[in-house]
Design a protein around this motif. Sequence first.
Motif, mmCIF file in Angstrom:
data_model
loop_
_atom_site.group_PDB
_atom_site.id
_atom_site.type_symbol
_atom_site.label_atom_id
_atom_site.label_comp_id
_atom_site.label_asym_id
_atom_site.label_seq_id
_atom_site.Cartn_x
_atom_site.Cartn_y
_atom_site.Cartn_z
ATOM 1 N N GLY A 240 -26.225 25.283 -68.165
ATOM 2 C CA GLY A 240 -26.763 26.617 -67.925
ATOM 3 C C GLY A 240 -27.373 27.203 -69.178
ATOM 4 O O GLY A 240 -27.719 26.473 -70.113
ATOM 5 N N PRO A 241 -27.484 28.542 -69.235
ATOM 6 C CA PRO A 241 -28.134 29.186 -70.373
ATOM 7 C C PRO A 241 -27.343 28.989 -71.668
ATOM 8 O O PRO A 241 -26.131 28.848 -71.655
ATOM 9 N N VAL A 242 -28.088 28.981 -72.769
ATOM 10 C CA VAL A 242 -27.498 28.820 -74.099
ATOM 11 C C VAL A 242 -27.811 30.076 -74.907
ATOM 12 O O VAL A 242 -28.953 30.533 -74.930
ATOM 13 N N PHE A 243 -26.799 30.595 -75.596
ATOM 14 C CA PHE A 243 -26.950 31.813 -76.386
ATOM 15 C C PHE A 243 -26.542 31.546 -77.825
ATOM 16 O O PHE A 243 -25.555 30.875 -78.080
ATOM 17 N N ARG A 244 -27.307 32.107 -78.770
ATOM 18 C CA ARG A 244 -26.983 31.943 -80.188
ATOM 19 C C ARG A 244 -26.068 33.053 -80.678
ATOM 20 O O ARG A 244 -25.352 32.883 -81.652
ATOM 21 N N GLU A 245 -26.124 34.204 -80.028
ATOM 22 C CA GLU A 245 -25.346 35.374 -80.441
ATOM 23 C C GLU A 245 -24.708 36.019 -79.213
ATOM 24 O O GLU A 245 -25.278 35.969 -78.119
ATOM 25 N N PRO A 246 -23.551 36.676 -79.374
ATOM 26 C CA PRO A 246 -22.899 37.332 -78.229
ATOM 27 C C PRO A 246 -23.776 38.364 -77.535
ATOM 28 O O PRO A 246 -23.733 38.497 -76.310
ATOM 29 N N TRP A 247 -24.604 39.097 -78.291
ATOM 30 C CA TRP A 247 -25.438 40.119 -77.655
ATOM 31 C C TRP A 247 -26.429 39.495 -76.686
ATOM 32 O O TRP A 247 -26.808 40.124 -75.693
ATOM 33 N N GLU A 248 -26.863 38.259 -76.958
ATOM 34 C CA GLU A 248 -27.797 37.595 -76.049
ATOM 35 C C GLU A 248 -27.137 37.351 -74.691
ATOM 36 O O GLU A 248 -27.757 37.582 -73.642
ATOM 37 N N ALA A 249 -25.900 36.912 -74.712
ATOM 38 C CA ALA A 249 -25.163 36.695 -73.461
ATOM 39 C C ALA A 249 -24.953 38.009 -72.719
ATOM 40 O O ALA A 249 -25.055 38.061 -71.488
ATOM 41 N N ARG A 250 -24.690 39.075 -73.457
ATOM 42 C CA ARG A 250 -24.500 40.382 -72.819
ATOM 43 C C ARG A 250 -25.798 40.874 -72.173
ATOM 44 O O ARG A 250 -25.782 41.406 -71.063
ATOM 45 N N ALA A 251 -26.905 40.711 -72.869
ATOM 46 C CA ALA A 251 -28.195 41.122 -72.298
ATOM 47 C C ALA A 251 -28.509 40.299 -71.050
ATOM 48 O O ALA A 251 -28.996 40.835 -70.049
ATOM 49 N N PHE A 252 -28.222 39.004 -71.107
ATOM 50 C CA PHE A 252 -28.423 38.125 -69.957
ATOM 51 C C PHE A 252 -27.567 38.614 -68.787
ATOM 52 O O PHE A 252 -28.045 38.743 -67.657
ATOM 53 N N ALA A 253 -26.286 38.916 -69.052
ATOM 54 C CA ALA A 253 -25.374 39.359 -67.999
ATOM 55 C C ALA A 253 -25.806 40.700 -67.411
ATOM 56 O O ALA A 253 -25.704 40.905 -66.198
ATOM 57 N N MET A 254 -26.304 41.606 -68.254
ATOM 58 C CA MET A 254 -26.780 42.897 -67.742
ATOM 59 C C MET A 254 -27.969 42.700 -66.804
ATOM 60 O O MET A 254 -28.042 43.326 -65.742
ATOM 61 N N ALA A 255 -28.892 41.838 -67.205
ATOM 62 C CA ALA A 255 -30.054 41.576 -66.346
ATOM 63 C C ALA A 255 -29.602 40.964 -65.029
ATOM 64 O O ALA A 255 -30.097 41.335 -63.959
ATOM 65 N N LEU A 256 -28.658 40.050 -65.092
ATOM 66 C CA LEU A 256 -28.152 39.417 -63.875
ATOM 67 C C LEU A 256 -27.495 40.454 -62.965
ATOM 68 O O LEU A 256 -27.749 40.475 -61.755
ATOM 69 N N ALA A 257 -26.693 41.341 -63.538
ATOM 70 C CA ALA A 257 -26.022 42.372 -62.745
ATOM 71 C C ALA A 257 -27.038 43.316 -62.091
ATOM 72 O O ALA A 257 -26.893 43.675 -60.913
ATOM 73 N N LEU A 258 -28.061 43.703 -62.838
ATOM 74 C CA LEU A 258 -29.079 44.593 -62.271
ATOM 75 C C LEU A 258 -29.885 43.892 -61.183
ATOM 76 O O LEU A 258 -30.224 44.513 -60.167
ATOM 77 N N HIS A 259 -30.168 42.612 -61.378
ATOM 78 C CA HIS A 259 -30.858 41.852 -60.337
ATOM 79 C C HIS A 259 -30.003 41.785 -59.079
ATOM 80 O O HIS A 259 -30.474 42.046 -57.971
ATOM 81 N N GLU A 260 -28.731 41.438 -59.257
ATOM 82 C CA GLU A 260 -27.837 41.334 -58.100
ATOM 83 C C GLU A 260 -27.626 42.685 -57.428
ATOM 84 O O GLU A 260 -27.346 42.748 -56.232
ATOM 85 N N GLY A 261 -27.787 43.773 -58.194
ATOM 86 C CA GLY A 261 -27.690 45.118 -57.633
ATOM 87 C C GLY A 261 -28.968 45.589 -56.957
ATOM 88 O O GLY A 261 -29.033 46.700 -56.457
ATOM 89 N N GLY A 262 -30.007 44.733 -56.965
ATOM 90 C CA GLY A 262 -31.250 45.066 -56.282
ATOM 91 C C GLY A 262 -32.224 45.913 -57.084
ATOM 92 O O GLY A 262 -33.183 46.434 -56.522
ATOM 93 N N VAL A 263 -31.999 46.043 -58.386
ATOM 94 C CA VAL A 263 -32.889 46.867 -59.197
ATOM 95 C C VAL A 263 -34.254 46.210 -59.350
ATOM 96 O O VAL A 263 -35.275 46.890 -59.358
ATOM 97 N N PHE A 264 -34.300 44.889 -59.465
ATOM 98 C CA PHE A 264 -35.565 44.157 -59.568
ATOM 99 C C PHE A 264 -35.380 42.748 -59.027
ATOM 100 O O PHE A 264 -34.269 42.261 -58.899
ATOM 101 N N THR A 265 -36.503 42.129 -58.701
ATOM 102 C CA THR A 265 -36.477 40.727 -58.258
ATOM 103 C C THR A 265 -36.697 39.836 -59.477
ATOM 104 O O THR A 265 -37.162 40.295 -60.524
ATOM 105 N N TRP A 266 -36.396 38.550 -59.323
ATOM 106 C CA TRP A 266 -36.652 37.630 -60.438
ATOM 107 C C TRP A 266 -38.153 37.504 -60.685
ATOM 108 O O TRP A 266 -38.580 37.299 -61.816
#
Length: 132
Positions: free
Chosen positions: A24-50
């Motif tokens: 799966g995705p690879v992150f160099r820093e913890p903030w990158e994983a957090r930003a990825f997770a936030m985008a995923l949560a907003l997508h799953e919440g219907g805020v935007f499509t992929w």
Amino acid sequence: MELTSKQARHAATAVPGVPRDDDGPVFREPWEARAFAMALALHEGGVFTWSEWAQTLGEEIKRAQAAGDPDTGETYYNHWLATLERLVAAKGVATTELLHQYRDAWDHACDRTPHGKPIELKAEDFGNASSR
């Protein structure tokens, strides 16, 4: 939000260019994983499509390249974060001003926190953020 491997792999394949390996995705820093997770949560919440995400991310990358980004892959999640902020504001989840207020407050909290200690966001960080 807890990010499952299945969710992360799906998002990594749904959005072109996500740095990843076989797991799966690879992150160099913890903030990158957090930003990825936030985008995923907003997508799953219907805020935007992929599709919306990929288009906006592509625009952010092109904008950065036009401004001199070397496009070595090291700045990928900077573009991811810019896309996240742009879509959150465009979709009315939060205003650009609110995003900047929180960014400034976190910067202030980081500045006052000794190295190695957890960063805690306090009400005073917001007051100082507006006067910086």
